[in-house]
Structure formats: C-alpha cells, structure tokens
Enzyme design. Structure first.
Site, mmCIF file in Angstrom:
data_model
loop_
_atom_site.group_PDB
_atom_site.id
_atom_site.type_symbol
_atom_site.label_atom_id
_atom_site.label_comp_id
_atom_site.label_asym_id
_atom_site.label_seq_id
_atom_site.Cartn_x
_atom_site.Cartn_y
_atom_site.Cartn_z
ATOM 1 N N HIS A 163 82.210 -5.667 82.051
ATOM 2 C CA HIS A 163 81.389 -4.569 81.559
ATOM 3 C C HIS A 163 81.966 -3.226 82.001
ATOM 4 C CE1 HIS A 163 77.837 -2.591 80.104
ATOM 5 N NE2 HIS A 163 77.783 -1.932 81.236
ATOM 6 N N CYS A 223 92.614 -6.354 66.625
ATOM 7 C CA CYS A 223 91.463 -5.560 67.026
ATOM 8 C C CYS A 223 90.887 -6.271 68.237
ATOM 9 C CB CYS A 223 90.438 -5.454 65.908
ATOM 10 S SG CYS A 223 89.855 -7.035 65.276
#
Lengths: 552, 90
Positions: free
Chosen positions: A187, A485
């Site tokens: 995160h 991506c």
C-alpha cells in the site's frame, strides 16, 4: 560527531529527499497485572486526566480531518469518555490495580462484547482497541500510536502503512516514506507512486532510527543515509534541483536514446483523471478501468449511461490511443450481478473475462456502449479483455468485439498460461497488454492483497521477467503490439527492462510519467536489451534489480 | 418522576454510527439518567458502547425511561430523534 550509517531497501521511483525522521509510534506493550503503588484515588486521577487528553486529541484531529474521518474520530472520543467504561475502570482501581492495567482490562472486556456481536460492532472493537492504546500510551508518557504530527515537514518512518493511517496523513508535510516491511506492491509503494512521494520500503534497519535524526532518502539507490555531512547534503540538494528540472522538462513523447519510440500512456480509473494525465504528458490511455461505473451499482448500468462516461473520456484524447478494459469483476472487487456464488478462492474463480462470458449480456452492453462512444469521438479506441487464460477465450472475445464493430481488440496477459502461449494467442487478437500485478500474483502464487507474502509480490522476479520475455518475443514474431500496464511500468529502471524484453508501450499512473520518460531517454535499444538480459539471468528479484542497476 | 416511551427506530442503518452518536450526545446533555432497552437488555443511554451493544436495527422497538425533573420533555426530544432517519439526512 557523525555516526553515519547506510540502510538499504527497495526504492520506489527515483525521488530523493532529506529531513528529520518522525516515527509512527508502535502500539504500547500490554500492561502487566501488578498491584498499584499509588492507591485508587491517585490512579483514578491519572485515568481521568489521560482519558480527557485522549478524547480532546481525537476530537481535534477529527475537526482537522473533516468528512467521514471526523465521524469516526468523534465516535472514538465518545468511547474514551463512555460512562460504562469509566465504571468498569473504577471497579478495577478500587480492587488495587494500576491505571494502565485497569484501562487495558476494562477496554478489553468491552472489546470482547463487541466482537461477540460481530459485523459492524465487531469492527468497532478495532476502534476501541486504538482508544485503549492511546490512553495507555498517554499514561506512560509515550507518543500516541499512529501517524505523527510534529508540526514541520518530516520523513515518515513506520513498520508499514495501512490505508487507515494514510487517510489521516498530511501529505504536504511528508518529505519521504520509509517502511520496515512491505514490497514494491505494498500500500505504501502504491501511495508513493500515485502521489510522487519519495519512498524506500522493506528497510530492515529503519526500525531503530530515532525521532529527529536527519536522513537522506534516495529511492533510486534504495538507500537511507543517516546523519549526512555537509557535502552529502549539498549533493542531495543538487540532485533535488536536477530532478525538479527533469519534472519541468518539456513533455516530449516517450523514446529511447536512439530515438526508438516507446509511447507513454496513462492508467485511469475514471474520466475525471484525463485532464491531469494529458497535462503530465500522457500520449494516450493504456488502461482505462471501467469498474467505477459498476461498483456502486446493484445492477449493470444502462448502455446510455456507459456511453456518456466513455464519450467523456474519449473526448479528452482526440487522435490518441485509448485502451479500455472490459469490466474486470471478481476477487478483490465482487459485483452482485456478476459474482453470484460464494467462491473459496475468488482469485482463481470466475473472474475477469470468465465472468463476462458467463453473463454475455453485460459484455454485449458494454461493447455496444463503447462502439457508440468510439464512433462519436476522434480517439483511437482499443478494447481489451481482462484475465484471459486460453486461446478459446481470446477467439471468443475477438469475435464479440468484431460483431459490435470495434476495430481493435486485445487480451490482457495476467495468467502464466497466456504468457507461455502468447505466440498462439496473438494470432487471434490485435494486441496484448501485460498486467504485471496479477501476473506476479499468479506466477508467485502470492495474494497481492496479503501483507505476509508481500515480499513475493515483486515484478522484478526473474520468473515474472521470463514470462514477460515470452510475450515480447511473441509480439515481435507476430508483429503485434505488446503493452505493459501495472505497477511495474512505473518503476523507471524496470520500465527500461520491460522495453528491452519487447514491450512496445508502457502505461502507468500519470505521476510516474516524468521519471520513466527521463530514464528511457538515457538508454539505447541495444542497451535496454542488455540491461533486460542481465536482469533475466539473475536468480532472485533482488539480484535482478542489482544486475539491471549495474548494467545501466 | 419516572417516564417511559416505546419508540420505533427510523434510521435506515439502525442505531449505529452517526445516529447512535447523535442519540448518546442528546442523552448526555439531558442532565437526568436515561436508559434505553431493547427486549430484556437495558443500558445507560449516555453510554455509546452500551447503546451500540444493543444492536438496534431499523424498525426495532426500544423503550426509553427517564427519571427526574423534566423527564417528559427529555423523552419527547429523544423520541423525536429516534423517529428521524438520520442516515437519509446525511
């Protein structure tokens, strides 16, 4: 006196910053059940003072934060001052316990009650645990656990950051992030990339950095230098100035030093980000996620609703490429109308294209809306399917897109089977786009949302690189474009490796565009291929990173 | 004097989160002891933990009891609060 040390970890991006350390204080150790030496009356006064201070602090933080955070913090302040809790604490103090133990034990009793009730109330137990730790920390004269607020810009040092921590973080004051735990997809790393914050994660020795020490955080080198001397600080200043110039450099199209074009595209989650992406030099969109249209819906949105949203996005990129991914439901983002049954292993379940083919009407509506939006705008619309794992799925998706009049259809390579058979998939589609986050998750068998296996979630792993090389080779052999991506494309050096392995376009969070553009311009195609081969030949993720750095 | 009212909770998420906070705050400001009961279980209405632990859902009936001067007025105000859907307003 200089007491210098160099700590190493995984740098996120190529930022550099220096400043004083402010640590995210750990939760205080649980108090022991010892008899009080102060007596009930004085312990009672200590508790009253601590609770008042903690409640005032929570209320003040809530007022500063506003919004939904304010509600949560206000509720926590009320829990701290709860009269039933005060009675339970007083009973323990009367029995001769210390203030610390009485608070810990009484809060614990209420937490267990809430946990037994489960659901929403079970979750409130965590809020109560936080209040309890704050009161105990205050009683011991320790800083409140959680995000620090020293009142000046700082380098945040933490074990790891949870979304709840970062929600309250004043990013204007954060010079850099340093975490003891976490990998490149943690995160913290994702936040750092999105907000262009200098960060080094997985720094084993960072836990011992004292508050207030000046450190240089060098993400490009993956290093933390403690107690830097004048010369080092001057050098850091110089690097920061150079970087600022690079960020302000003209927005040229992405290219290698020898002029080989590598279009740099943006990952977007809604049409709102289009303007910013263009401003940062995105040459188009390499991944447009369509989940935002569906996530808050009980049923799939209408063709008209979808068309309006797609048209808004496409209108921002006239003459440019925009790759839209068909709805990617399941695993971490279940949708009531698609993900019907409970699955033991949703990441291995009916997700992505599998779910769409099982509910073909939803895919057909989406393709209809995309075709209409494409016809009404001047963007070059490409459409791709998520989570494709077989040649049959590729054929089915291509046939459906053609039927709806869409010119360019592609598949996402996120499953090792698709990477291994890329030479057999590509003849049935127009392009491939490698989703490195999921490809890493499936290759390493490591849940991308699980902190305990975060170290395995590393796109630098040679096993992942080898699969990417397969797709690159297949792209060259068939003459089909291969995009990347995912978080990997936003790591400047890894971006060079990806191009060296055969990626023809890179798509990333717009904040990463400047760094990747600058790094690509430093290497020729031949050099990029040599750097890629060096990484590919390594035995571990760390060695791959090191080998690429040495070859660059 | 002691007064009592039976109220049906209107908030769509029951007495959780914001509605619970508003109710407990009002009970604390009442200045006299108020209890709230659902079924057999009765708790201090000024205690957020007590009120949450009742697990009051939308449409549940609760009994409010107040003791002391102005008990009727206090209960009128609290009843009005519980009969409003605060989740809708938010």
């Amino acid at each position: 006196m200089t007491d210098q040390a160099v700590l190493t970890g995984i740098g996120i991006g190529t930022g550099l910053a220096y400043g004083p350390v402010a640590r995210m204080a750990p939760a205080p150790a649980a108090p022991a059940d010892e008899p009080s030496e102060l007596g009930a009356e004085r312990e009672n006064a200590r508790v009253a003072e601590a609770i008042k201070a903690v409640a005032a602090d929570l209320t003040a933080r809530g007022e500063a934060a506003g919004g939904s955070a304010q509600e949560v913090l206000k509720a926590q302040a009320m829990m701290a001052e709860d009269p039933s809790l005060a009675k339970a604490v007083a009973a323990r103090l009367d029995a001769g316990k210390t203030a610390e133990w009485a608070v810990h034990d009484a809060f614990g009793e209420f937490m267990r009650q809430l946990q037994q009730l489960g659901g929403y109330l079970g979750e409130r137990a965590a809020d109560l645990a936080d209040v309890s730790q704050r009161v105990v920390a205050h009683l011991r004269g320790l800083p409140a656990p959680g995000v620090p607020d020293p009142g000046h810009p700082f380098v945040l040092v933490a074990d790891d950051l949870a979304p709840a921590d970062t929600a309250l973080l004043d990013l204007d004051k954060v010079l850099a992030l340093v975490t003891v735990e976490g990998g490149p997809t943690s995160h913290t790393a994702i936040l750092a990339r999105e907000k262009s914050i200098t960060a080094v994660v997985g720094v084993a020795g960072a836990g011992d950095l004292p508050d207030g020490t000046t450190v240089i955080v060098d993400a490009a080198a993956g290093q933390i230098v403690t107690e830097p001397d004048e010369a080092q600080l001057a050098q850091a200043e110089e690097r920061i100035r150079e970087r600022a110039e690079a960020q302000a450099a003209p927005l040229t199209p992405g290219a290698l030093a020898d002029g080989t074009e590598v279009p740099l595209l943006a990952n977007l989650g809604s049409p709102d980000g289009a303007e910013e992406a263009v401003a940062l030099g995105a040459e188009g969109v390499g991944l447009f996620r369509t989940e935002f249209l569906f996530l808050s819906a009980e049923q799939a949105p209408s063709v008209a609703e979808q068309r309006e949203a797609y048209q808004r996005l496409l209108a921002a990129f006239p003459g440019k490429k925009v790759v839209v991914r068909a709805l990617d439901a399941g695993a971490d983002k279940p949708l009531p109308f698609l993900s019907s049954s409970e699955e033991e292993n949703p990441a291995l379940g009916r997700r992505g294209l599998r779910a769409l083919l099982a509910h073909e009407e939803i895919l057909r509506d989406q393709l209809t809306a995309l075709a209409e939006a494409g016809a009404a705008t001047e963007a070059e619309l490409w459409v791709m399917a998520p989570m494709v794992s077989t040649v049959e799925e590729t054929q089915q998706f291509t046939a459906l897109t053609r039927e709806h009049g869409l010119r360019t259809a592609g598949v996402m390579v996120e499953v090792p089977s698709s990477a291994l058979l890329a030479d057999r998939l590509l003849p049935h589609t127009d392009f491939a786009s490698i989703g490195t986050n999921d490809l890493t998750q499936y290759t390493m068998a490591a849940d991308r949302l699980l902190g305990s296996v975060a170290a395995l979630q590393d796109p630098w792993h040679p096993a992942v690189l080898r699969l990417i090389a397969e797709v690159g080779a297949a792209g060259r052999a068939t003459g089909k474009p291969v995009g990347v991506c995912g978080e990997a494309a936003a790591d400047p050096l890894l971006a060079v490796v990806l191009v060296g392995l055969g990626a023809t376009t890179l798509s990333m969070t717009p904040a990463a565009l400047a760094d990747v553009r600058a790094e690509l311009s430093r290497h020729t195609r031949q050099q990029a291929e040599a750097i890629a081969q060096a990484a590919l030949a390594a035995a571990t993720a760390a060695e791959a990173r090191e080998a690429a750095r040495a070859a660059a | 004097m002691t007064a009592s009212r039976t109220v049906t909770v209107a908030s769509s998420h029951g007495l959780h989160a914001r509605p619970a906070q508003l109710f407990v705050q009002a009970a604390q400001e009442a200045g006299i002891p108020v209890t709230i009961a659902k079924g057999e279980k009765s708790v201090d209405a000024a205690s957020i933990l007590g009120v949450l632990s009742l697990g009051v859902d939308h449409g549940d009936e609760v009994v409010l009891t107040a003791e002391g001067e102005g008990a009727d007025d206090v209960l009128d105000a609290l009843t009005a609060l519980l009969s409003t859907d605060h989740d809708e307003a938010a």
